[in-house]
Design a protein around this motif. Structure first.
Motif, PDB file in Angstrom:
ATOM      1  N   LEU A 422       6.927 -20.742 -25.617  1.00  0.00           N
ATOM      2  CA  LEU A 422       6.901 -20.159 -24.275  1.00  0.00           C
ATOM      3  C   LEU A 422       5.687 -20.620 -23.491  1.00  0.00           C
ATOM      4  CD1 LEU A 422       8.116 -16.467 -24.432  1.00  0.00           C
ATOM      5  CD2 LEU A 422       8.675 -18.149 -22.696  1.00  0.00           C
ATOM      6  N   ASN A 423       4.569 -20.773 -24.192  1.00  0.00           N
ATOM      7  CA  ASN A 423       3.367 -21.233 -23.523  1.00  0.00           C
ATOM      8  C   ASN A 423       3.567 -22.633 -22.958  1.00  0.00           C
ATOM      9  OD1 ASN A 423       0.626 -20.936 -22.708  1.00  0.00           O
ATOM     10  ND2 ASN A 423      -0.004 -22.214 -24.426  1.00  0.00           N
ATOM     11  N   ALA A 424       4.233 -23.501 -23.739  1.00  0.00           N
ATOM     12  CA  ALA A 424       4.511 -24.860 -23.262  1.00  0.00           C
ATOM     13  C   ALA A 424       5.499 -24.838 -22.101  1.00  0.00           C
ATOM     14  CB  ALA A 424       5.060 -25.698 -24.411  1.00  0.00           C
ATOM     15  N   LEU A 425       6.477 -23.927 -22.155  1.00  0.00           N
ATOM     16  CA  LEU A 425       7.441 -23.801 -21.058  1.00  0.00           C
ATOM     17  C   LEU A 425       6.741 -23.345 -19.791  1.00  0.00           C
ATOM     18  CD1 LEU A 425      10.407 -23.715 -20.063  1.00  0.00           C
ATOM     19  CD2 LEU A 425      10.491 -21.338 -20.836  1.00  0.00           C
ATOM     20  N   ARG A 426       5.841 -22.388 -19.942  1.00  0.00           N
ATOM     21  CA  ARG A 426       5.101 -21.868 -18.786  1.00  0.00           C
ATOM     22  C   ARG A 426       4.278 -22.979 -18.124  1.00  0.00           C
ATOM     23  NH1 ARG A 426       3.174 -18.058 -21.236  1.00  0.00           N
ATOM     24  NH2 ARG A 426       4.446 -16.326 -20.486  1.00  0.00           N
ATOM     25  N   LYS A 427       3.609 -23.782 -18.941  1.00  0.00           N
ATOM     26  CA  LYS A 427       2.787 -24.875 -18.402  1.00  0.00           C
ATOM     27  C   LYS A 427       3.648 -25.943 -17.740  1.00  0.00           C
ATOM     28  CE  LYS A 427      -1.089 -24.408 -21.629  1.00  0.00           C
ATOM     29  NZ  LYS A 427      -1.867 -25.074 -22.712  1.00  0.00           N
ATOM     30  N   ALA A 428       4.798 -26.247 -18.353  1.00  0.00           N
ATOM     31  CA  ALA A 428       5.662 -27.295 -17.809  1.00  0.00           C
ATOM     32  C   ALA A 428       6.273 -26.896 -16.470  1.00  0.00           C
ATOM     33  CB  ALA A 428       6.759 -27.628 -18.817  1.00  0.00           C
ATOM     34  N   LEU A 429       6.536 -25.599 -16.282  1.00  0.00           N
ATOM     35  CA  LEU A 429       7.165 -25.129 -15.047  1.00  0.00           C
ATOM     36  C   LEU A 429       6.162 -24.778 -13.952  1.00  0.00           C
ATOM     37  CD1 LEU A 429      10.041 -22.873 -16.437  1.00  0.00           C
ATOM     38  CD2 LEU A 429      10.255 -25.116 -15.354  1.00  0.00           C
ATOM     39  N   LYS A 430       4.885 -24.727 -14.328  1.00  0.00           N
ATOM     40  CA  LYS A 430       3.868 -24.344 -13.361  1.00  0.00           C
ATOM     41  C   LYS A 430       3.805 -25.364 -12.219  1.00  0.00           C
ATOM     42  CE  LYS A 430      -0.958 -22.864 -12.995  1.00  0.00           C
ATOM     43  NZ  LYS A 430      -2.238 -22.709 -13.728  1.00  0.00           N
ATOM     44  N   ASP A 431       3.949 -24.885 -11.013  1.00  0.00           N
ATOM     45  CA  ASP A 431       3.854 -25.703  -9.792  1.00  0.00           C
ATOM     46  C   ASP A 431       4.931 -26.778  -9.714  1.00  0.00           C
ATOM     47  OD1 ASP A 431       1.579 -24.248  -9.093  1.00  0.00           O
ATOM     48  OD2 ASP A 431       0.267 -25.615 -10.187  1.00  0.00           O
ATOM     49  N   LYS A 432       6.035 -26.637 -10.470  1.00  0.00           N
ATOM     50  CA  LYS A 432       7.115 -27.610 -10.382  1.00  0.00           C
ATOM     51  C   LYS A 432       7.862 -27.448  -9.062  1.00  0.00           C
ATOM     52  CE  LYS A 432       7.397 -30.163 -14.155  1.00  0.00           C
ATOM     53  NZ  LYS A 432       7.375 -31.634 -14.108  1.00  0.00           N
ATOM     54  N   GLN A 433       8.119 -28.558  -8.407  1.00  0.00           N
ATOM     55  CA  GLN A 433       8.840 -28.552  -7.140  1.00  0.00           C
ATOM     56  C   GLN A 433      10.191 -29.241  -7.334  1.00  0.00           C
ATOM     57  OE1 GLN A 433       7.635 -27.016  -4.446  1.00  0.00           O
ATOM     58  NE2 GLN A 433       5.701 -26.513  -5.479  1.00  0.00           N
ATOM     59  N   GLY A 434      11.214 -28.741  -6.638  1.00  0.00           N
ATOM     60  CA  GLY A 434      12.527 -29.375  -6.703  1.00  0.00           C
ATOM     61  C   GLY A 434      13.282 -29.009  -7.961  1.00  0.00           C
ATOM     62  N   ALA A 435      14.323 -29.806  -8.257  1.00  0.00           N
ATOM     63  CA  ALA A 435      15.198 -29.531  -9.390  1.00  0.00           C
ATOM     64  C   ALA A 435      14.485 -29.797 -10.712  1.00  0.00           C
ATOM     65  CB  ALA A 435      16.457 -30.388  -9.292  1.00  0.00           C
ATOM     66  N   VAL A 436      14.836 -28.987 -11.702  1.00  0.00           N
ATOM     67  CA  VAL A 436      14.272 -29.127 -13.044  1.00  0.00           C
ATOM     68  C   VAL A 436      15.419 -29.217 -14.034  1.00  0.00           C
ATOM     69  CG1 VAL A 436      12.891 -28.030 -14.844  1.00  0.00           C
ATOM     70  CG2 VAL A 436      12.199 -27.836 -12.451  1.00  0.00           C
TER      71      VAL A 436
END
Length: 452
Positions: A422-436
């Motif tokens: 979850l920690n890695a997911l949180r970091k990866a999604l932080k400030d992500k713009q657009g489609a993921v």
């Protein structure tokens, strides 16, 4: 010149004669003696230890599913399959270590037994015994097996926190299926991390030769005590180059105890994020120490927050043992169970302090909290799972349901980046713009879901 050669030859011959093995009454070679002194040898220690090291043979079927494109289903009519299933049988070989002879518990690596349908343990006396998987932790690459057999030998466990660089180390395992093999070297480094081998890294580095098949085997000291579980090597040429890695036995023991007690790992959580203490940071804070973990953020209501930890604190020890980096801190904390009580040595404003912390439960994000990670995850309950982030529930008609997420899915990647916590997911999604693009494991299949 000839005379010197003759003298040397005679000396070598005399040495050879004096080293002729003498067999004791028990049939075991007696210690070799030269000039009245016993020759140094690892043999006596290994005679006691090697029966505790086993081979682990696995077999199974690798199932992969791929969606059949719509255009092909159109050509083959309405009854065309939506998925193409491929099954590939596989066999594997690794090593393991008996840690409890009475109960038949054996430690090995998770990657040795991953996806295996059948596991067989080979003992040094030639017996082959079926093994049961009790539990494993993919993030730390640790697995616990159990066998039912008599006359087993267990290994003595050391305190890996007492290791020093330069201590002698002996690796025992089954490389390349050759049978039990012993190699020796030293502890080359401690607290190795950032290698990208596992999610949780706090490796012992050794130059004792470790090769394919050694995984899950024993790394012992000269007293024959287990100090680590051999796990990986750096092998740019495909063979051993003197850089091998083992998981410290203290970390393995903590995880094994949790598996024995709960059937799974219930990871402890501190609730901080940060980075390694760099020389620049140390200089900026006016510190003499160059090792530790710099706390950049403390999660509200977390174990760290309740203990009084603040952003800007520098964690330098756990239970009186110094740490070298934030990554080592994370690995040590993660191997401790939820509810564990630890003493953290910190430096705050140049002063040393001790905080008593009771670790929280393994990371879990409820439906409301998931929306903070990404709006289209709203309605999903998440937790650290096997090899990724498991979705434990999805609210009907929620954004997560609209995104086609389902209960039991495991998020294993984001935009081609592996996600194991979850920690890695949180970091990866932080400030992500657009489609993921989420890579999701659903049963035996993998698929990509797009969050917009």
């Amino acid at each position: 010149m000839k005379m010197k050669h003759s003298v040397l030859s005679a000396a070598l011959l005399g040495a050879a004669l004096s080293l002729t093995p003498v067999v004791s009454q028990a049939g075991i070679p007696a210690p070799q003696v030269q000039d009245g002194q016993t020759m140094p040898s690892l043999a006596p220690m290994l005679q006691k230890v090697t029966p505790a090291v086993v081979s682990v043979n696995v077999s199974g079927v690798q199932v992969s599913k791929q969606r059949v494109p719509d255009m092909f289903r159109f050509f083959f009519g309405p009854n065309a399959p939506q998925e193409q299933v491929q099954k590939r049988p596989f066999r594997g070989l690794g090593s393991g270590v008996i840690i409890d002879a009475k109960k038949g518990y054996i430690i090995t690596n998770h990657h040795v037994i991953d996806n295996a349908d059948d596991i067989t343990v080979g003992l040094i006396d030639g017996r082959e015994v079926p093994a049961k998987l009790i539990g494993s932790d993919a993030n730390a690459d640790v697995a616990l097996l159990q066998i039912k057999a008599k006359n087993l030998t267990q290994i003595t466990v050391a305190d890996s926190d007492m290791l020093r660089v330069g201590d002698y180390a002996v690796a025992i395992g089954n490389p390349f299926g050759l049978g039990q093999t012993v190699t020796s070297g030293i502890v080359s480094a401690l607290g190795r991390s950032g290698l990208g081998i596992e999610q949780l890294e706090n490796f012992i580095q050794t130059d004792a030769a470790i090769n394919s098949g050694n995984s899950g085997g024993a790394l012992v000291n000269l007293r024959g005590e287990l100090i680590g579980i051999n796990t990986a090597i750096v092998a740019p040429s495909g063979g051993n180059v003197g850089i091998g890695f083992a998981i410290p036995i203290n970390m393995v023991r903590n995880l094994a105890n949790q598996i024995i007690e709960h059937g799974e790992v219930r990871r402890g959580v501190l609730g901080v994020s940060g980075r390694d203490l760099s020389p620049e940071l140390a200089k900026g804070f006016g510190l003499d120490t160059k090792h530790g973990g710099f706390v950049g953020e403390v999660t509200p209501d977390s174990a760290a927050a309740k203990a009084g930890m603040k952003a800007g604190d520098i964690i330098v020890s756990i239970n009186g043992k110094n740490i070298r980096s934030f990554t080592e801190l994370a690995a040590r904390i993660a191997s401790l169970g939820a509810g564990a009580k630890v003493k953290l040595g910190i430096i705050r404003d140049g002063e040393k302090k001790t905080l008593n912390v009771t670790l929280g439960e393994a990371s879990q994000v409820a439906e409301k909290g998931a929306a903070e990670l990404h709006p289209m995850l709203a309605g999903a309950a998440l937790k650290d799972g096997k090899g990724g982030v498991e979705i434990t529930d999805v609210a009907p008609n929620s954004p997560a349901a609209v995104s086609d997420l389902q209960k039991g899915d495991v998020i294993v990647g984001i935009n081609r980046k592996k996600i194991r916590s979850l920690n890695a997911l949180r970091k990866a999604l932080k400030d992500k713009q657009g489609a993921v693009a989420l890579k999701v494991r659903r049963g035996d299949a993998y698929l990509f879901l797009v969050l917009r």
